[in-house]
Structures are given as C-alpha cells and as structure tokens.
Design a protein around this motif. Sequence first.
Motif, short mmCIF file in Angstrom:
data_model
loop_
_atom_site.label_atom_id
_atom_site.label_comp_id
_atom_site.label_asym_id
_atom_site.label_seq_id
_atom_site.Cartn_x
_atom_site.Cartn_y
_atom_site.Cartn_z
N PRO A 128 -19.55 10.89 1.70
CA PRO A 128 -18.85 10.14 2.75
C PRO A 128 -19.77 9.05 3.32
CG PRO A 128 -19.57 12.25 3.59
CD PRO A 128 -19.87 12.26 2.12
N LYS A 129 -19.13 8.02 3.81
CA LYS A 129 -19.90 6.95 4.44
C LYS A 129 -20.33 7.42 5.84
CE LYS A 129 -17.61 3.15 2.05
NZ LYS A 129 -16.84 1.90 2.22
N THR A 130 -21.51 6.95 6.25
CA THR A 130 -22.08 7.38 7.53
C THR A 130 -22.56 6.17 8.34
OG1 THR A 130 -24.29 7.65 6.56
CG2 THR A 130 -22.84 9.59 6.59
N PHE A 131 -22.79 6.42 9.58
CA PHE A 131 -23.43 5.42 10.45
C PHE A 131 -24.44 6.17 11.33
CE2 PHE A 131 -19.80 7.10 12.67
CZ PHE A 131 -20.22 7.26 13.99
N LYS A 132 -25.43 5.44 11.80
CA LYS A 132 -26.52 6.05 12.57
C LYS A 132 -26.28 5.89 14.07
CE LYS A 132 -30.15 5.53 9.11
NZ LYS A 132 -31.50 4.97 8.83
N VAL A 133 -26.65 6.95 14.79
CA VAL A 133 -26.59 6.90 16.25
C VAL A 133 -27.94 7.38 16.80
CG1 VAL A 133 -24.11 7.27 16.39
CG2 VAL A 133 -25.64 9.23 16.43
N GLU A 189 -32.11 10.87 16.52
CA GLU A 189 -31.25 10.05 15.67
C GLU A 189 -30.47 10.96 14.74
OE1 GLU A 189 -33.05 6.87 13.61
OE2 GLU A 189 -33.66 5.78 15.43
N PHE A 190 -29.18 10.62 14.56
CA PHE A 190 -28.31 11.40 13.69
C PHE A 190 -27.54 10.45 12.78
CE2 PHE A 190 -28.78 13.82 17.62
CZ PHE A 190 -29.17 15.06 17.14
N GLU A 248 -24.12 -2.13 17.31
CA GLU A 248 -25.55 -2.16 17.03
C GLU A 248 -25.88 -1.04 16.07
OE1 GLU A 248 -27.25 -1.70 20.88
OE2 GLU A 248 -26.61 0.37 21.13
N ASP A 249 -27.04 -1.13 15.48
CA ASP A 249 -27.47 -0.14 14.50
C ASP A 249 -28.91 0.25 14.81
OD1 ASP A 249 -27.45 1.57 12.34
OD2 ASP A 249 -28.05 -0.02 10.92
#
Length: 552
Positions: free
Chosen positions: A11-16, A26-27, A81-82
């Motif tokens: 699956p596609k992910t994004f960072k927080v 960070e996850f 933002e990333d």
Amino acid sequence: MSIRGLKKKQPKTFKVRIITVDAEMEFSCEMKWKGKDLFDLVCRALGLRETWFFGLQYTMKGMCTWLKMDKKVLDQEIPKEDPISFHFLAKFYPEKVEEELLQEITQHLFFLQVKKQILDEEIYCSPEATVLLASYAVQAKYGDYDPNFHEPGFLAHDELLPKRVLRQYQLTAEMWEEKITAWYAEHRGIARDEAEMNYLKIAQDLEMYGVNYFPIAQNKNHTDLLLGVDAKGIHIYSINNRFSPNKSFEWSSIRNISCSEKELTIKPLDKKAEVFKFFSSQLKVNKLIFQLCIGNHDLFMRRRKVDSIEIQQMKAQAREEKARKKMENQRLAREKQLREEAERAKEELERRLFQLEDEARQANEALLRSQEAAELLAEKAQIAEEEAKLLAQNAAEAEQERQRLEITALKSKEEKRLMEQKMREAELIAVKLVKESDRRAKEAEHLKQDLHEAREAERKAKQKLLDITRINYPHMAKYPQYSPGESRDANFDKGSIKLDLKDIDLKRLSFEIERERLDYLENSRKFEDRLKELKSEIHALKLEEKQAGLYS
C-alpha cells in the motif's frame, strides 16, 4: 503468472511527525488511514490506554484544529508538508486528577503540558504558587535534595518560573534558586509520580486550568466576550477578565447545544429558561467549540455513570500498580536508608580510619621527633658534660685565682699597711726635716748675724787698731830703719796674724754653713723623690685593690 504478480501489492504510505511535549516520533501511514488509525498507533507507541483525554492537533492558517477521528487523514484540511506534523496533546481535562488519571504515562503527559502552559503564561499562577510548583517540578526531575550533589547553580539551565514573575520581582537567579531549593528540600522522600501528581493537584485549582477560550459576541457585529469550555461546563467572560466568569452553564444544566454557521445556541435543561445565542467570527471556530462541548459533556456524563469493565480493570490495575509502587518505594526507601546508614557508617569508618592513620602518622612523627629529641638531648648531655668539666676546670682555676687574689689582697693590705707606715714615717721625717730645716735656718741666721757682728767687730777692731797705731806711732812711716820700730812691726805682725786667723775661722764657718745648706737641699730633693715614689706605689696598690675587688 510471474513471481511479481504473486506478490501482494504494497500500500502507498505517507509520513507523519508526532510531537509530544518532550519527544518527537515519525510514522509511516497508509493512504486510507483515518484519524483514529493514526491516533491508535501513537497511543500504542506511547503505551497509553486513557486515550479519551488526548487528540492530535495541527495548525492551519493560524488556527489550531484537532484531527477528526472518523475521517481519513488526507481528506482533512491538514498542512501540505512532508512529513505532516501533529501535536499529541491533552484535548480534555479531568475534574479531579488524582481520581481520573490512572496511568503514570497519562499523568506525566498532563504534568508536562500543564507545566508548559504555566511557563508560557497560558494559565495564570501567582508568584508564590509558581515557586511551590517549581519545587515539585525539581523534585520530579532530580529526586531527593542532596546538598553535596545539588550545589548552588544546579538549576541555572532549567526553566521553572514564568517570565512575568521574573519581571515582577527584582531578584537574581541565585535568589530564585534559593527560594525554590528551600521548598525542594522539604519534598524529600516523594517519588517522581507523586511529585507530578502534587503539581497537578495544585494546578487544577487555578482559575484558567483546562479552559479553552474563544472570542464571541452577543450579536453579529461586536466581539466583546470570551467563551470558555472546560470539564465542568461553559463559561462566559468579559474580554479583559479570564478569571471570574460573568455567567456559567454547567453540563448538568444544559439540555442541548447547537451550532449553525457562525451562531452557537445553548439550551438550558429548564425549558422555561432563556436560550442563549452567541456568534463567533468563523464557522470553523463554531465547529471547534461544538466538538469541545460534545467531548467534555461526554466525559462529564461518563464520570457520573458506573465504570465500564475496561475502566474498572484499569482502576484495579492502577491501584495494584500504586500499591506495588508504594511497596517498591518503601523498599527503596528502606534500602536507601540502609544504604545511607551504610554510607554514613562507611564514612564514619573511613573517617575513623583516616583519624587512626593520622594519629599513627602523628605518633610516628612524634616518635621520630622524640628520637631526634633524644639524640639531641644526648648531644646536649655530652655538651653539658663537657661544659660541666670545663666549668669545673674554670671553677678550679677561679678558686685558685680567688686564693691568689686573696693572697694578693692580703699582700696588698700588708703592703698598703707598710706603705701607710712608710708614709707616716716619711711624714714624720718630713716634719723632722722641716723642723731641722727651720732650726738650721735659724742657726744659719744666727751664724750670719754672728758673722756680721764678728765682721763688724773686726772692722771696729781694725779701725781701733789703726787709730791706736796712729796715736802711738805717729812717725813710724817716716822712720822705717829704726830698730825699735822693728819690734813694733813685730807686734803689728802679731796683731795681723791674729786678725788673719780670725778671718780664717769666719770663712770656715761660712763654708760649713754653705755646705750644710747644700746638704739640706740635697736631702730635701731626695726626700721629695722618695715621697713621689711612695705616692706612685700607693696609687698602684689602690688600682690593684680595685681590680682585685672587681674580679672577685
């Protein structure tokens, strides 16, 4: 079918980035995750079970907003933002922290957040209370106060007081540290969780604790009021006073809250009571107020219901944990006390050992000094013995000298006596010589007078003889051939012989007188010389006598 096709599609992910009060994490999140999925992940990472107090907050267009749990994360208006940053903070506050905060992590997170709010002056606190709260914060961070370890200046890098308090009082950092340390020293034996709980129990009584303020107006044109939402209800404040509300609505007295666009309506439980309507500047503010009201009201109702099985289990675990920690703290306290007593005993033994070593060292030094003193005394004794011998020799010599001086003194006395006798004899001789001299002088004077009388008689006799001759023989000169004249001449010669003899006697007498005078002068000179010698001898004897007296 290829092996790649057999693999499950990732699956596609994004960072927080999750920012708590004291840490960052960070996850990687899946694109389809809802807010609750991310929130549960963070709570699991923190080991937090009392999740209903917290939420994920983010800032969008200068406004703080809470992440909605039932919507996808990426579908909400979050910063582009990333990684995406969220603050994990307490959204709702308990009414009584000691009863409701069960987990230690929950308590710790509340402690850090409330402490930050007080330091940032979001919650007003009096200067006296800030010093007391700072002392509990120091106790939670450093443990029991130890003057040997916590030296002056150990709080120099800690932020413990609001800047407002520091500006209000003209005190130096050292003075503030001294005030905080005075309270800190009294918290001895309090564990970290107890210190944090005491901090929260003091903070929950502050007027601004747990209140979220929003600007509102009673009409659409003016924003002259503040609406505060907390665990007890809704409060209306004047714009310049956040401590004392003008009006309050407890959750138990509110029947319904509704919002439509910018209007917020509060319906009291009493249907006859007036319905209050307020306006906010934005719809988002109204929605945020509405969310906080719903969440606080739910918690208010939950507190007044029977606890669920999960809550009962958590409370039982919390009690067991507190009992276990209490026993552990007591055991640690006993061990600490025993360790301190052992350390004190060790220090006492070390001090005693050091004292004994010091005494042994001093004894050795004293022994060395005594040995050196003994050697020195032996040398001194030898020197004293030699000096005694020398003194005995000197004493013998002095005794001999004394005897010699006594003999000399006796001799001097004898010689003095003899000299005095000689002087007396000399004086007698001098007196005799003076008398003899006077007598001789008188005799010489008589002799001179007799001589003068004899010479005068002789002259008179000669004159008389001449006169007689002229009378009896007036022509003797004219007739010298006359024989009778020869007989007269014979008679005349006889008279002349008699006169010459008398002159010879006179001359002899004068000669004798002169000789006696010369003898007298010679004897006088010799006598004077003898007197001088006697005086010199007497003077020398007196000097010797004085020297002998001084020497003795």
